[in-house]
Design a protein around this motif. Sequence first.
Motif, PDB file in Angstrom:
ATOM      1  N   VAL A  49       0.856  -1.187   0.000  1.00 22.12           N
ATOM      2  CA  VAL A  49       0.000   0.000   0.000  1.00 22.12           C
ATOM      3  C   VAL A  49       0.889   1.234   0.000  1.00 22.12           C
ATOM      4  CG1 VAL A  49      -1.853  -1.227   1.149  1.00 22.12           C
ATOM      5  CG2 VAL A  49      -0.220   0.054   2.531  1.00 22.12           C
ATOM      6  N   ILE A  50       0.559   2.200  -0.851  1.00 22.25           N
ATOM      7  CA  ILE A  50       1.392   3.379  -1.045  1.00 22.25           C
ATOM      8  C   ILE A  50       0.614   4.607  -0.604  1.00 22.25           C
ATOM      9  CG2 ILE A  50       2.676   4.737  -2.741  1.00 22.25           C
ATOM     10  CD1 ILE A  50       2.705   2.181  -4.489  1.00 22.25           C
ATOM     11  N   GLY A  51       1.229   5.398   0.248  1.00 19.05           N
ATOM     12  CA  GLY A  51       0.564   6.608   0.722  1.00 19.05           C
ATOM     13  C   GLY A  51       1.490   7.436   1.587  1.00 19.05           C
ATOM     14  N   ASN A  52       1.146   8.694   1.736  1.00 19.42           N
ATOM     15  CA  ASN A  52       1.913   9.597   2.575  1.00 19.42           C
ATOM     16  C   ASN A  52       1.645   9.291   4.049  1.00 19.42           C
ATOM     17  OD1 ASN A  52       2.539  11.082   0.153  1.00 19.42           O
ATOM     18  ND2 ASN A  52       0.453  11.858   0.260  1.00 19.42           N
ATOM     19  N   PRO A  53       2.492   9.807   4.943  1.00 23.43           N
ATOM     20  CA  PRO A  53       2.246   9.565   6.373  1.00 23.43           C
ATOM     21  C   PRO A  53       0.848   9.986   6.820  1.00 23.43           C
ATOM     22  CG  PRO A  53       4.441  10.482   6.047  1.00 23.43           C
ATOM     23  CD  PRO A  53       3.769  10.525   4.711  1.00 23.43           C
ATOM     24  N   ALA A  54       0.322  11.051   6.212  1.00 16.62           N
ATOM     25  CA  ALA A  54      -0.997  11.540   6.624  1.00 16.62           C
ATOM     26  C   ALA A  54      -2.137  10.617   6.204  1.00 16.62           C
ATOM     27  CB  ALA A  54      -1.229  12.940   6.052  1.00 16.62           C
ATOM     28  N   THR A  55      -1.856   9.637   5.353  1.00 24.10           N
ATOM     29  CA  THR A  55      -2.924   8.736   4.905  1.00 24.10           C
ATOM     30  C   THR A  55      -3.172   7.593   5.877  1.00 24.10           C
ATOM     31  OG1 THR A  55      -1.319   7.490   3.583  1.00 24.10           O
ATOM     32  CG2 THR A  55      -2.554   9.232   2.467  1.00 24.10           C
ATOM     33  N   MET A  56      -2.425   7.560   6.982  1.00 25.64           N
ATOM     34  CA  MET A  56      -2.670   6.578   8.052  1.00 25.64           C
ATOM     35  C   MET A  56      -2.416   5.145   7.604  1.00 25.64           C
ATOM     36  SD  MET A  56      -3.598   8.766  10.342  1.00 25.64           S
ATOM     37  CE  MET A  56      -4.372   7.902  11.692  1.00 25.64           C
ATOM     38  N   LYS A  57      -1.313   4.951   6.876  1.00 27.49           N
ATOM     39  CA  LYS A  57      -0.978   3.587   6.433  1.00 27.49           C
ATOM     40  C   LYS A  57      -0.799   2.637   7.610  1.00 27.49           C
ATOM     41  CE  LYS A  57       2.780   4.089   4.143  1.00 27.49           C
ATOM     42  NZ  LYS A  57       3.014   5.489   4.531  1.00 27.49           N
ATOM     43  N   SER A  58       0.029   3.061   8.564  1.00 23.75           N
ATOM     44  CA  SER A  58       0.359   2.159   9.688  1.00 23.75           C
ATOM     45  C   SER A  58      -0.855   1.801  10.518  1.00 23.75           C
ATOM     46  CB  SER A  58       1.458   2.787  10.557  1.00 23.75           C
ATOM     47  OG  SER A  58       2.651   2.926   9.831  1.00 23.75           O
ATOM     48  N   PRO A  59      -1.694   2.781  10.915  1.00 23.60           N
ATOM     49  CA  PRO A  59      -2.908   2.404  11.646  1.00 23.60           C
ATOM     50  C   PRO A  59      -3.821   1.482  10.850  1.00 23.60           C
ATOM     51  CG  PRO A  59      -2.473   4.739  11.916  1.00 23.60           C
ATOM     52  CD  PRO A  59      -1.513   4.247  10.876  1.00 23.60           C
ATOM     53  N   ALA A  60      -3.900   1.719   9.540  1.00 18.24           N
ATOM     54  CA  ALA A  60      -4.747   0.863   8.704  1.00 18.24           C
ATOM     55  C   ALA A  60      -4.227  -0.574   8.700  1.00 18.24           C
ATOM     56  CB  ALA A  60      -4.803   1.410   7.278  1.00 18.24           C
ATOM     57  N   LEU A  61      -2.897  -0.734   8.513  1.00 23.31           N
ATOM     58  CA  LEU A  61      -2.319  -2.079   8.487  1.00 23.31           C
ATOM     59  C   LEU A  61      -2.442  -2.751   9.853  1.00 23.31           C
ATOM     60  CD1 LEU A  61       0.907  -1.452   6.357  1.00 23.31           C
ATOM     61  CD2 LEU A  61      -1.220  -2.535   5.631  1.00 23.31           C
ATOM     62  N   ASN A  62      -2.244  -1.986  10.926  1.00 19.71           N
ATOM     63  CA  ASN A  62      -2.358  -2.570  12.266  1.00 19.71           C
ATOM     64  C   ASN A  62      -3.767  -3.072  12.531  1.00 19.71           C
ATOM     65  OD1 ASN A  62       0.320  -2.054  12.870  1.00 19.71           O
ATOM     66  ND2 ASN A  62      -0.090  -0.072  13.809  1.00 19.71           N
ATOM     67  N   GLN A  63      -4.758  -2.280  12.139  1.00 15.30           N
ATOM     68  CA  GLN A  63      -6.155  -2.699  12.338  1.00 15.30           C
ATOM     69  C   GLN A  63      -6.487  -3.915  11.482  1.00 15.30           C
ATOM     70  OE1 GLN A  63      -8.937  -1.311  14.145  1.00 15.30           O
ATOM     71  NE2 GLN A  63      -7.411  -0.221  15.354  1.00 15.30           N
ATOM     72  N   ALA A  64      -5.989  -3.908  10.252  1.00 19.80           N
ATOM     73  CA  ALA A  64      -6.270  -5.032   9.358  1.00 19.80           C
ATOM     74  C   ALA A  64      -5.621  -6.321   9.850  1.00 19.80           C
ATOM     75  CB  ALA A  64      -5.783  -4.711   7.946  1.00 19.80           C
ATOM     76  N   MET A  65      -4.531  -6.206  10.597  1.00 24.17           N
ATOM     77  CA  MET A  65      -3.821  -7.382  11.093  1.00 24.17           C
ATOM     78  C   MET A  65      -4.514  -8.019  12.297  1.00 24.17           C
ATOM     79  SD  MET A  65      -1.028  -8.072   9.332  1.00 24.17           S
ATOM     80  CE  MET A  65       0.069  -8.930  10.461  1.00 24.17           C
ATOM     81  N   PHE A  66      -5.550  -7.397  12.815  1.00 22.41           N
ATOM     82  CA  PHE A  66      -6.193  -7.893  14.030  1.00 22.41           C
ATOM     83  C   PHE A  66      -6.611  -9.369  13.953  1.00 22.41           C
ATOM     84  CE2 PHE A  66     -10.371  -8.717  15.984  1.00 22.41           C
ATOM     85  CZ  PHE A  66     -10.000  -8.722  17.320  1.00 22.41           C
ATOM     86  N   PRO A  67      -7.303  -9.807  12.884  1.00 20.39           N
ATOM     87  CA  PRO A  67      -7.716 -11.223  12.863  1.00 20.39           C
ATOM     88  C   PRO A  67      -6.531 -12.185  12.851  1.00 20.39           C
ATOM     89  CG  PRO A  67      -8.933  -9.944  11.229  1.00 20.39           C
ATOM     90  CD  PRO A  67      -7.812  -9.083  11.702  1.00 20.39           C
TER      91      PRO A  67
END
Length: 584
Positions: free
Chosen positions: A167-185
């Motif tokens: 996934v490609i995006g600037n820091p403001a696009t919340m890449k890390s929080p998105a990936l962390n949430q997606a990793m929950f299962p």
Amino acid sequence: MTDLNDRHEHLESEISDALEAERRCERELGEAIARGDSDEVLKDLYRDWDDARAARRGMEPEVEAMGIPPELTGEMPEYALLSYLNPNIQPRPLPVGLPSAMTWDYDLLPDALSSFVRDVAERTQCPPDFVSVALVVEIGSVVGRKFTIHPKRHDDWAVVPNPWGCVIGNPATMKSPALNQAMFPLQSLETSAREQHTKAMTEYKTGSELLELERKVVKDKARKLLENNQKVGAQSLLESVVEDIPPPIPRRHIVNDTTVEKLGELLNQNPNGLLLARDELSGWLARLQDERWAADRAFYLECSEGNGEYTYDRIGRGTLHISSCCLSIIGGIQPSRIASLVRGAVTGDFADGLMQRFQLLVWPDDNREWQLVDRWPNHAVREYVKGIFHDLDQLPDEPRLALHFTEEAQELFNTWYTEHMQEIRRGELHPALQAHFIKMAKTIVSLALLFELIVGGREAVGLVATARALGWADYLKSHAGRVYGAAINASLLGARLILERRRKLPEPFTPRDVMRKGWAGLDSPATINDALAILAEHHLVIRYEVKVETGGRPSARFVWRRTPHGPMVTENPNMSGHPTDRTD
């Protein structure tokens, strides 16, 4: 405004005449000196030259008032200065640097997963694309080698669904929080496996202690038998306790930072496959482009197929045979880093297809809007998705099952596959993009298999799952076009970056001044010169050359064009979708 334009034209003519007069006098003086003319003649020519220079310098206050730095009039050649002053030459806006990419469509996922993605995207204010790609890659890592799909009816072509995503995006696009949430299962499975291993280790330690006690008893009995000359019986007793209890092997789902040798050991322990999850992929990819890591690169290429084997032979470490090379990958990267990494695939320097294996590659548009969302995650949706992961994880690794399309789904796939391959064979695509698209068929059939398994299908891949997977094809193609376009159009993106940060450069400035800034993508003289050439073509800068005192090649210099409105302006100098990390 008309008066200002007229004054520009008059000033242009006056400066042209003054420059011509000064250079004519300088030329005549030089010729007289070469001829050996008398001192009186030389004195008159010196006087004429001084007068011409004074006339030109007398214009400098007005030149400065018109927004022209006076130092430029002294070093700029006549052609450049006239162009600089010409009000009829107007800057033209640069073309858009990035191709458009399709927006996310929630229908691309089964309903349960779409609800999960929507919940995460709303709470974290991130693009839903990030969560969707990460979720699909994780599911693929759980399925791993348990299932394969045969895209053709009567062919042994088999596909393991172990996708690679980025996934490609600037820091403001919340890449890390998105990936962390997606990793929950998947993290839930990892946590559960860790707890089970802890219990198994307790049983292992207890069993090992009991075995030691039993060995002591057996040794005493064996000693007595041996004292009675019953050697065979003593040997039989000792053999019954000679083997140690094997330690429990931890079930792993995720690795983050590992050597390839250790990764090989982990894959042998987890033959169904693993997920390599990295918050930032740029460092990992950059390292693999180094020749010193060529062996690692080859190993990862083998792992991308999901059904291969690999053998390491090392002095000291010995031989390690990896019978199950199956790896999924997910991670993020910033736009400022992706162009340089993809450039190797575009130029052919790294044409082995590593970048093209990141098929779930998405670069959504930046969303400038943001709103505060403060609510708990949707518990019901999370638990339902956890259940999907759990059910897939509980499916046995052996025997591995091979599925085919249903008749209707096969016909649908065949139609798409034929059109897809014909598009590639037409030769209208850039070779790097062509190489990316050629690997897309594996991705599409993998998605179809995963979507079928998610809804409980275990016998054949049906029409609904196949149609949903084919919906990803256009979506992924558009994003791949954007990503590879960033490398193919690197010069244009570099020009936009220089334009955006023009106030951070001196005036005049040189290519070396740009190089010193260390701006992403502008890391070589060739790329900087190409970017500056584009700026010159669009009348945004004026290029001229100045002779150097050392007698070497003339130095190229650039100034930003002025207009009757004052300093050069553009409609929107910002680079849509291409901000960078460095701001100096």
